[in-house]
Design a protein around this motif. Sequence first.
Motif, PDB file in Angstrom:
ATOM      1  N   TRP A  91      60.587 -16.813  56.687  1.00  0.00           N
ATOM      2  CA  TRP A  91      60.493 -18.171  57.221  1.00  0.00           C
ATOM      3  C   TRP A  91      59.544 -18.978  56.353  1.00  0.00           C
ATOM      4  O   TRP A  91      58.371 -19.148  56.675  1.00  0.00           O
ATOM      5  CB  TRP A  91      60.019 -18.156  58.661  1.00  0.00           C
ATOM      6  N   ASP A  94      58.805 -24.613  54.273  1.00  0.00           N
ATOM      7  CA  ASP A  94      59.682 -25.772  54.121  1.00  0.00           C
ATOM      8  C   ASP A  94      61.050 -25.588  54.787  1.00  0.00           C
ATOM      9  O   ASP A  94      61.913 -26.439  54.660  1.00  0.00           O
ATOM     10  CB  ASP A  94      59.859 -26.123  52.641  1.00  0.00           C
ATOM     11  N   HIS A  96      63.589 -24.996  58.192  1.00  0.00           N
ATOM     12  CA  HIS A  96      63.651 -25.317  59.614  1.00  0.00           C
ATOM     13  C   HIS A  96      63.724 -24.063  60.483  1.00  0.00           C
ATOM     14  O   HIS A  96      63.260 -24.062  61.608  1.00  0.00           O
ATOM     15  CB  HIS A  96      64.845 -26.215  59.923  1.00  0.00           C
ATOM     16  N   TRP A  97      64.363 -23.006  59.973  1.00  0.00           N
ATOM     17  CA  TRP A  97      64.461 -21.754  60.717  1.00  0.00           C
ATOM     18  C   TRP A  97      64.461 -20.584  59.743  1.00  0.00           C
ATOM     19  O   TRP A  97      64.676 -20.756  58.552  1.00  0.00           O
ATOM     20  CB  TRP A  97      65.691 -21.715  61.629  1.00  0.00           C
TER      21      TRP A  97
END
Length: 184
Positions: A91, A94, A96-97
């Motif tokens: 993760w 930068d 999102h997931w």
Amino acid sequence: GKIRDLWFIGTPKRNEATLKRPAAALGTADTILYVATLLNPDRLSALSQIGNATPASRWVQKVFDVASRQGVTAADWNAAFDLELGSLADWPTDAHWPSMIAALAVKDYARAQKVVNVLPTAIDEDAGWNKIEKDGVQYFVMQNPFSWFAVAPTIALSQKLLVVGMDSRSVEDAIKRGEQGGGG
């Protein structure tokens, strides 16, 4: 900034094999989860025959059934791959997931090619897959009709590794780290 923690969960030893954890080298400083387990294709192919099978076990059974109809056996899996499955989730700050991958070391490249060439159809018989070769690595990327959705299941086979993931970038990055001898 980041919480670092290690958990070790043991299970009763069912055979004499020892985890070597080669997939741990595919991790980076952004790895948030690493799991290693030993697979037994003979037992995996019979998962859905257990009472009250889960949807996941029925799907695994379907994959093995389709592969079997195309001539791939548990013996092919055993000969092609070291059956220690390593799974990682990275993760980056930068992203999102997290991105997730699973990796197996290749023992016999020719047998691995036989298995991997039927995997796309076995995973989803209705999906279209693009086959790409880059730097001696075969990539199978599922065509996604929704370009705004960032999931593009990808299978990659190099001389050393089979890597499967939910996006091409994480799979390609893992292959590169594996070919270079490790991650971060």
